[in-house]
Design an enzyme around this catalytic site. Structure first.
Site, mmCIF file in Angstrom:
data_model
loop_
_atom_site.group_PDB
_atom_site.id
_atom_site.type_symbol
_atom_site.label_atom_id
_atom_site.label_comp_id
_atom_site.label_asym_id
_atom_site.label_seq_id
_atom_site.Cartn_x
_atom_site.Cartn_y
_atom_site.Cartn_z
ATOM 1 N N GLN A 198 -40.601 -39.453 45.963
ATOM 2 C CA GLN A 198 -40.405 -38.471 47.034
ATOM 3 C C GLN A 198 -39.139 -37.685 46.710
ATOM 4 O O GLN A 198 -38.022 -38.118 47.017
ATOM 5 C CB GLN A 198 -40.301 -39.178 48.379
ATOM 6 C CG GLN A 198 -41.498 -40.077 48.695
ATOM 7 C CD GLN A 198 -42.779 -39.295 48.881
ATOM 8 O OE1 GLN A 198 -42.921 -38.533 49.841
ATOM 9 N NE2 GLN A 198 -43.736 -39.473 47.975
ATOM 10 N N ARG A 218 -38.181 -38.118 54.025
ATOM 11 C CA ARG A 218 -37.928 -37.005 53.128
ATOM 12 C C ARG A 218 -39.245 -36.456 52.591
ATOM 13 O O ARG A 218 -40.270 -37.150 52.563
ATOM 14 C CB ARG A 218 -37.011 -37.422 51.985
ATOM 15 C CG ARG A 218 -37.622 -38.409 51.018
ATOM 16 C CD ARG A 218 -36.599 -38.995 50.021
ATOM 17 N NE ARG A 218 -35.706 -37.995 49.498
ATOM 18 C CZ ARG A 218 -34.434 -37.831 49.911
ATOM 19 N NH1 ARG A 218 -33.944 -38.616 50.861
ATOM 20 N NH2 ARG A 218 -33.669 -36.904 49.373
ATOM 21 N N ALA A 239 -43.319 -38.123 59.486
ATOM 22 C CA ALA A 239 -43.653 -38.397 58.090
ATOM 23 C C ALA A 239 -43.209 -37.260 57.171
ATOM 24 O O ALA A 239 -42.729 -36.217 57.618
ATOM 25 C CB ALA A 239 -45.152 -38.641 57.956
ATOM 26 N N HIS A 240 -43.417 -37.464 55.877
ATOM 27 C CA HIS A 240 -42.927 -36.501 54.885
ATOM 28 C C HIS A 240 -43.606 -35.140 55.021
ATOM 29 O O HIS A 240 -44.787 -35.022 55.296
ATOM 30 C CB HIS A 240 -43.059 -37.034 53.461
ATOM 31 C CG HIS A 240 -44.442 -37.414 53.029
ATOM 32 N ND1 HIS A 240 -44.687 -38.008 51.825
ATOM 33 C CD2 HIS A 240 -45.653 -37.309 53.637
ATOM 34 C CE1 HIS A 240 -45.978 -38.226 51.698
ATOM 35 N NE2 HIS A 240 -46.581 -37.816 52.788
ATOM 36 N N ASN A 241 -42.758 -34.125 54.860
ATOM 37 C CA ASN A 241 -43.174 -32.715 54.865
ATOM 38 C C ASN A 241 -43.699 -32.214 56.202
ATOM 39 O O ASN A 241 -44.307 -31.144 56.271
ATOM 40 C CB ASN A 241 -44.196 -32.440 53.758
ATOM 41 C CG ASN A 241 -43.596 -32.605 52.380
ATOM 42 O OD1 ASN A 241 -43.924 -33.556 51.676
ATOM 43 N ND2 ASN A 241 -42.682 -31.723 52.007
#
Length: 351
Positions: A198, A218, A239-241
């Site tokens: 990540q 991240r 969560a990511h993004n």
């Protein structure tokens, strides 16, 4: 020691109409039910109006309409709840840290800490991190490598910022929050999960509040983005993004799956779940415990699930839900039979 203000001083701060003793001293805030004669209260919800007549409060923040039926001292304002919010900071007893770095804190040689900032006991500031003016970092916090905290930020004890986390100005982060942990990214090869690095970060705007034990992962490639003025309650998982638009508020225990985009000025109630890779437009209200499984393209209120009802009634409803498929099949068969009978009758009539 508690702060003290006169009603006149409070009225001046708010631009309120004062009805009562200008010199009366106020030492705190309380609910209508619990207020003492030296405290100020407020009425912002009609369901609490029944407590107004009997309140012992020294004065009450009231709208003009509610003030007409109240004989006691009052500060008359357009929005009592907003006025309460503005005055609450005057009576906040939260300890204020003195500028400086505690002797037990660990600060990397190349980290930059503004002289007006406060770094508490056993905090860790890693290489390349930058801490802005008047930032307060509580005990046992970790600020990862190259992370930035803008001016006026406040981190409660035991907040963790991983590397490459960008925090805007006047951001408040409560204890246990973890910002910039690795997103949940894996590729499956013949039943075996292979980890995906990540390599993005997290960018958080100005005037954001993040509750206790909330986590923001991240990004996998680009950053996870939290806009200006966003308010996140306790125990939320981002969560990511994920992208959260400006001034959106989210209540506790929500879970937002990866790469979902939430617009501006949304309200997401407690326990809401959102699947990944969808978009929610601006000005959306999602009620508690709703499962959002597709994009929302029109502003408005959205719900899913069933509301509370007595257990016996709920069991009957659940049983009927299990029968719906069979009932639908029977209904389609009846419709076919009815159509056939109707067609036969029409033919007979024509004859």
């Amino acid at each position: 020691m508690s702060a003290t203000f006169t009603l006149g001083q409070l009225a001046e701060r708010l631009g309120a109409t004062l009805r009562g003793a200008e010199a009366k001293v106020i030492t705190g805030l309380a609910t209508l039910q619990e207020a003492r004669p030296e405290q100020l209260s407020f009425l912002a919800n009609a369901q609490y109006r029944k407590f107004l007549a009997q309140t012992q409060a020294g004065a009450v923040l009231l709208s003009a309409a509610d003030a007409e039926g109240y004989a006691g001292d009052a500060l008359i304002v357009a929005n009592p709840y907003l006025a309460y919010a503005q005055l609450s900071h005057l009576f906040d007893r939260k300890p204020k840290a003195a500028p400086g770095i505690h002797a037990t804190a660990q600060v990397a040689d190349d980290a930059q800490v503004d002289p007006s900032a406060s770094v508490g006991p056993y905090a860790v500031i890693e290489s390349g991190a930058r801490i802005g003016a008047e930032v307060s970092i509580g005990a046992h916090c970790v600020v990862g490598a190259r992370s930035v905290i803008g001016d006026g930020g406040w981190l409660a004890p035991r907040v963790t910022l991983y590397h490459d986390v960008q925090i805007g100005k006047r951001v408040v982060i409560q204890s246990g929050a973890v910002i910039g942990g690795e997103g949940f990214g894996f590729a499956n090869e013949k039943g075996v999960w292979q980890k995906i690095a990540q390599i993005g970060g997290v960018t958080i705007g100005d005037d954001v509040e993040i509750g206790a034990n909330t986590t923001i992962d991240r990004g996998a490639l680009s950053d996870t983005l939290i806009g200006n003025g966003v308010k996140l309650d306790n125990q939320i998982m981002i969560a990511h993004n994920v992208q959260v638009g400006d001034n959106t508020a989210m209540a506790g225990c929500c879970g937002i799956s990866g790469s979902t985009k939430i617009g501006k000025n949304c309200m997401i109630a407690g326990g809401v779940g959102m699947v990944g890779h969808i978009e929610v437009c601006d000005n959306v209200f999602v009620t508690g415990m709703t499962m959002v499984t597709r994009s929302i393209t029109e502003p408005g209120a959205y719900s899913s699930g069933t509301a509370m009802q007595p257990a016996g009634e709920w069991k009957k409803s659940a049983a009927r839900i299990r029968q719906l498929d069979e009932m639908a099949k029977r209904l389609r068969e009846l419709e076919k039979q009815l159509a056939a009978v109707t067609q036969t009758a029409n033919v007979s009539s024509d004859a």
